[in-house]
Every structure is written in structure tokens, then in C-alpha cells.
Design an enzyme around this catalytic site. Structure first.
Site, PDB file in Angstrom:
ATOM      1  N   ARG A  46       0.690  -1.252   0.058  1.00 35.06           N
ATOM      2  CA  ARG A  46      -0.079  -0.092   0.088  1.00 35.06           C
ATOM      3  C   ARG A  46       0.993   1.271  -0.122  1.00 35.06           C
ATOM      4  O   ARG A  46       0.589   2.155  -0.702  1.00 35.06           O
ATOM      5  CB  ARG A  46      -1.073   0.051   1.298  1.00 35.06           C
ATOM      6  CG  ARG A  46      -2.275  -0.339   0.924  1.00 35.06           C
ATOM      7  CD  ARG A  46      -3.196  -0.195   1.903  1.00 35.06           C
ATOM      8  NE  ARG A  46      -2.685  -0.851   3.141  1.00 35.06           N
ATOM      9  CZ  ARG A  46      -3.520  -1.311   4.293  1.00 35.06           C
ATOM     10  NH1 ARG A  46      -4.614  -1.506   4.061  1.00 35.06           N
ATOM     11  NH2 ARG A  46      -2.718  -1.968   5.303  1.00 35.06           N
ATOM     12  N   GLY A 136       2.231 -21.180  11.471  1.00 37.72           N
ATOM     13  CA  GLY A 136       3.652 -20.259  11.305  1.00 37.72           C
ATOM     14  C   GLY A 136       4.642 -21.403  10.826  1.00 37.72           C
ATOM     15  O   GLY A 136       4.665 -21.788   9.628  1.00 37.72           O
ATOM     16  N   ILE A 138       5.720 -24.233  11.852  1.00 38.30           N
ATOM     17  CA  ILE A 138       5.650 -25.383  11.865  1.00 38.30           C
ATOM     18  C   ILE A 138       5.217 -26.308  10.325  1.00 38.30           C
ATOM     19  O   ILE A 138       4.351 -25.770   9.839  1.00 38.30           O
ATOM     20  CB  ILE A 138       4.609 -26.027  12.871  1.00 38.30           C
ATOM     21  CG1 ILE A 138       4.606 -25.477  14.394  1.00 38.30           C
ATOM     22  CG2 ILE A 138       4.541 -27.603  12.938  1.00 38.30           C
ATOM     23  CD1 ILE A 138       3.624 -25.547  15.026  1.00 38.30           C
ATOM     24  N   GLY A 189       2.652  -7.927  18.260  1.00 34.34           N
ATOM     25  CA  GLY A 189       2.450  -8.325  16.829  1.00 34.34           C
ATOM     26  C   GLY A 189       2.114  -9.667  16.529  1.00 34.34           C
ATOM     27  O   GLY A 189       1.803 -10.109  15.513  1.00 34.34           O
ATOM     28  N   ASP A 203     -10.050 -17.313  13.929  1.00 31.63           N
ATOM     29  CA  ASP A 203      -8.514 -17.704  13.216  1.00 31.63           C
ATOM     30  C   ASP A 203      -8.147 -18.955  13.386  1.00 31.63           C
ATOM     31  O   ASP A 203      -7.540 -19.782  12.409  1.00 31.63           O
ATOM     32  CB  ASP A 203      -7.501 -16.675  13.783  1.00 31.63           C
ATOM     33  CG  ASP A 203      -5.961 -16.875  13.369  1.00 31.63           C
ATOM     34  OD1 ASP A 203      -5.599 -16.690  12.361  1.00 31.63           O
ATOM     35  OD2 ASP A 203      -5.363 -17.626  14.134  1.00 31.63           O
ATOM     36  N   LYS A 207      -7.800 -22.047  10.313  1.00 28.24           N
ATOM     37  CA  LYS A 207      -6.645 -23.173  10.328  1.00 28.24           C
ATOM     38  C   LYS A 207      -7.297 -24.468  10.454  1.00 28.24           C
ATOM     39  O   LYS A 207      -6.784 -25.304   9.910  1.00 28.24           O
ATOM     40  CB  LYS A 207      -5.530 -22.794  11.245  1.00 28.24           C
ATOM     41  CG  LYS A 207      -5.114 -21.423  11.145  1.00 28.24           C
ATOM     42  CD  LYS A 207      -4.164 -21.026  12.273  1.00 28.24           C
ATOM     43  CE  LYS A 207      -3.598 -19.615  12.037  1.00 28.24           C
ATOM     44  NZ  LYS A 207      -3.075 -18.899  13.535  1.00 28.24           N
TER      45      LYS A 207
HETATM   46  N1  HSE Z   1      -2.934 -14.085  15.024  1.00 31.91           N
HETATM   47  C1  HSE Z   1      -2.341 -15.275  14.768  1.00 31.91           C
HETATM   48  C2  HSE Z   1      -1.860 -16.053  16.198  1.00 31.91           C
HETATM   49  C3  HSE Z   1      -1.140 -15.078  13.984  1.00 31.91           C
HETATM   50  O1  HSE Z   1      -2.134 -15.546  17.156  1.00 31.91           O
HETATM   51  O2  HSE Z   1      -1.732 -17.364  15.958  1.00 31.91           O
HETATM   52  C4  HSE Z   1      -0.564 -16.262  12.847  1.00 31.91           C
HETATM   53  O3  HSE Z   1      -1.809 -16.837  12.145  1.00 31.91           O
END
Ligand code: HSE
Length: 430
Positions: A46, A136, A138, A189, A203, A207
């Protein structure tokens, strides 16, 4: 040596910057592994002027990420923008239509559109790779799709959200309050742009839907995932869990049985003797039960620049080497449509906490509600008694069908002496 593989990166946030850094720092060893050079030829984000701490000077800058799909000097589009729909999906579809491979970390897009994207890329003869979307660093997609490919997998489960695990771990070990720890996760983060995706379990559900598809060769069915987050987990429940020999974790669990496919994300009490109860902080863990390999446990960082970039680059290397595998374990046309198992039909053990005014007869009413729904109590705990004050009463229930537990709790809630909505946490003897 073969000609270089040229990648174009869309999105230069935490993961995008980590990916650029890895190519810049490990260029020589990546070339050796792939048998060809891996070159970044174009990038798009962006804000061109944002300070990212990396040198982007030798890459073509594209203001519009969609232009990567038609950029002649790009073989692989690395989509790190995020979001289930919008520009991320448009870019992936356009890239595939133009014969380009796609690498993405976009779990929401895959959970919602994975089956269609798999059909599209397999028809176009290009790869659609998404190791970075789940857990991530793994390598769980590779493990399920390739390493365990010979097995019939009956169950896959794990800690799939680092933010929730961090919050629950800090509450359990330091007695800290939920909101305070969430703020820290945002600063570190880990949390999504909209943290409700983390704490409401969405989230983790994205997954889990992806893991189920790769583990069982089934069509993605995100809408069938039962989702509960961690907003209602209290310090009081943490203390009772500890007293009963459990820890509270947000788990995603997918399993197949003769009834179909059960997919669920919710807080669980797991015994402190179980390895997964010791996975703490922002770490993720994924466990797969295979018929030949038996139980295989994976653990590691599930978020952050380095671990997620590591997964992105692993996918880029596979494409550079010419690896061709079905997107989700079996070719898209052979993915099964599995019958979803409703949560009301789930069988398991339960922790229940009531807040009640301790007066004669109240236990008889509770017992009667349990009897009405054929629910059997395993243990009961009442620690304090302040006359006139509501006191916590904790019960654990023997394995039973969830429908019965919910029916009994609705009846219990209506008892006068019960002053709050009963809290229920499922017990998983993993
Ligand atoms: N927000 C996600 C977590 C980041 O806390 O696992 C990775 O997908």
C-alpha cells in the site's frame, strides 16, 4: 543451472518483510537447495515510502498488487495481503488464470474458497501452496500431505492460535487479567489486525478447516466448524482447573468417525499430564493420529516474521524444484464431501461451574435436572460458604452427549438459587 525462479510479493507487512529478508540473507543456500536461483523481481504494497528496514531498490515496484498477476517477470505470486475476499482473492484467481503459481499465508481465504482455488490451480497446472497459513513455522501441511500421506488420519488437533495461547498461559501462570494480556499480544504483533478473529476462535477455525481438508482429503467446510472463543474464560475457572489437575487451552479438533466429520474450536480442559498442556506462550502445537505412524506431535512458533517467512520460502523452494502434489492431499476432483457432525451430538466429559446461593434443597434441584437429561456427575466441589453470598460450585460430568448437558444446564439456570449463567468447559483427556 536452470533459469531463476522469479517471485513477486504482494504485501510487505511483517511476513512480507520477513520473506524478503530470508531471500536476501539465504540467497546462496536457497539456490543450492532449489538447483536454481530464487529471485524477487517485483513487490507491491500500500505504502511505497513506509520504513521497513530492508532494501527494495532492485525490485520492480507495482502500486497495484493485481498487476503481479500479469507481470511477465513473475513466475510465482506470493500473496501476503490477507483477507478472505477482496484484492487477495482477486489476485490469486488472476495469477492462476495467467499460469502463475501462488504461495499464500491467507488462512481466511483458503478456509472460505480453498476448494474452488484448488480446482482452478489444478486445472491450470500450477501450484497453490499455503504452508504459511497454518501454524507459522511448523511444516504441518507438508507433514500431513506428504510425510503422513500413507496413513489414514482419524484426528488432527492442536493449539492453532498464538494470541489465545499467550493470553491463557499468562492468566494461568501470572494471574493476569484478559484485557491486559491482549494488549501485550497486540504490541508483540501476534494478534490479527482485528483481534476478535483471535479471541473469538475464528482464526483457529480457519486453520482447523484447512488441516481437516489436508488430513482427511475432504472439501473445505469452514461453515461446519463449531466455534467458541476465550472471552468467557475466567481466572476463577483457571484456578479450579488447576485444582482438578487440568489446564485450559483453546484447541481446534477435527475428527472422523462413522457419523462424519466433527470440527470444533473451543476452550478445553486438558490434563496437566498431557504434553499439549505444557505448550505455552505464543507457541502452536499440532497433533495427528495416523493408523500406521500413530501419534505425531509438532510444536513451534505459530506466528511472527521469521517462522512465517520460513514457511513461505519452503513453498517457493518446492515450486522451484518442480514438486507437484495435490493441493489438499488428493486431487481437487476427488475431495470428499463429508457429513458434518453437529456439536449437539458431540460426546465428551464436561466441567461445569455454577454460582449459587447455598440453601437447603438446591442440590436436589440440580441433581433432578441432571437426571432429567440422563447426565451423570463425576465429582462436585464447593470450597467456600459466605452466608447469603453466591458461592461457586464446580461439577465434572462423565462422558455424555452434549445435547443432554445443554438441556440440563438450561434447567439448572432456571433454578432461583442459581444466580449466573452456568459456565461449561469441555474436558479433553488427550
Ligand atoms: N493471529 C495469529 C495467532 C497469527 O495469534 O496465532 C498467526 O496466524
Amino acid at each position: 543451472m536452470k533459469r531463476p525462479l522469479k517471485i513477486g510479493i504482494a504485501g510487505l507487512g511483517t511476513v512480507g518483510v520477513g520473506t524478503v529478508r530470508m531471500v536476501q540473507e539465504h540467497g546462496a543456500s536457497l539456490s543450492l537447495s532449489a538447483g536454481r536461483d530464487i529471485k524477487i523481481s517485483a513487490v507491491s504494497a500500500r505504502d511505497k515510502k513506509a520504513e521497513r528496514g530492508i532494501d527494495l531498490g532492485s525490485y520492480k515496484w507495482l502500486d497495484n498488487a493485481l498487476d503481479l498477476a500479469t507481470e511477465p517477470d513473475v513466475d510465482v505470486v506470493v500473496e501476503l495481503i490477507g483477507g478472505a475476499d477482496g484484492i487477495a482473492k482477486e489476485l490469486c484467481q488472476a495469477a492462476i488464470a495467467n499460469g502463475k503459481h501462488v504461495v499464500t499465508a491467507n488462512k481466511a481465504m483458503i478456509a472460505h474458497h480453498g476448494t474452488a482455488l484448488a480446482h482452478a490451480c489444478e486445472a491450470a497446472g500450477v501450484s497453490f501452496a499455503y504452508e504459511a497459513a497454518v501454524a507459522g513455522g511448523i511444516p504441518i501441511i507438508k507433514s500431513l500431505r506428504e510425510g503422513l500421506a500413507g496413513n489414514r488420519i482419524s484426528r488432527v488437533y492442536g493449539i492453532l492460535n498464538g494470541t489465545c495461547n499467550y493470553i491463557l498461559s499468562a492468566m494461568a501462570t501470572d494471574g493476569r487479567e484478559f484485557d491486559d494480556v491482549l494488549k501485550e499480544c497486540q504490541q508483540l504483533g501476534y494478534a490479527e489486525a482485528d483481534p476478535s478473529f483471535d479471541i473469538d476462535g475464528i482464526d483457529a477455525a480457519h486453520k482447523l478447516a484447512i488441516l481437516a481438508s489436508v488430513a482427511f482429503g475432504s472439501e473445505l467446510n469452514f461453515d461446519a466448524v463449531h466455534i467458541e472463543g476465550i472471552r468467557h474464560v475466567s481466572l476463577m475457572d483457571m484456578q479450579f482447573a488447576d485444582e482438578l489437575g487440568y489446564r485450559i487451552k483453546l484447541l481446534g479438533i477435527a475428527s472422523v468417525s462413522e457419523n462424519g466429520l466433527e470440527q470444533r474450536v473451543h476452550p478445553c480442559m486438558v490434563p496437566t499430564t498431557s504434553p499439549i498442556s505444557h505448550v505455552s506462550g505464543s507457541l502452536n502445537a499440532v497433533v495427528a493420529d495416523g493408523d500406521f505412524a500413530e501419534t505425531i506431535v509438532h510444536e513451534g512458533p505459530g506466528a511472527g516474521a521469521g517462522p512465517t517467512a520460513s514457511a513461505v520460502i519452503a513453498d517457493v523452494l518446492d515450486i522451484a524444484r518442480g514438486l507437484k502434489v495435490p493441493t489438499f492431499r488428493v486431487p481437487a476432483k476427488d475431495l470428499q464431501q463429508m457429513t458434518p457432525v453437529a456439536m449437539s451430538k458431540h460426546r465428551g466429559a464436561y466441567y461445569v461451574r455454577l454460582m449459587l446461593v447455598d440453601k437447603p434443597g438446591v442440590f436436589a434441584d440440580i441433581a433432578s435436572a441432571l437426571k432429567d437429561h440422563e447426565v451423570s456427575m463425576e465429582s462436585v466441589l464447593q470450597r467456600t460458604r459466605d452466608p447469603g453470598e453466591a458461592v461457586p460450585v464446580v461439577m465434572t460430568l462423565h462422558e455424555t452427549e452434549e445435547e443432554g448437558v445443554l438441556g440440563a444446564l438450561a434447567e439448572i439456570e432456571a433454578i432461583d438459587a442459581v444466580v449466573e449463567q452456568p459456565r461449561m468447559i469441555r474436558i479433553e483427556n488427550l
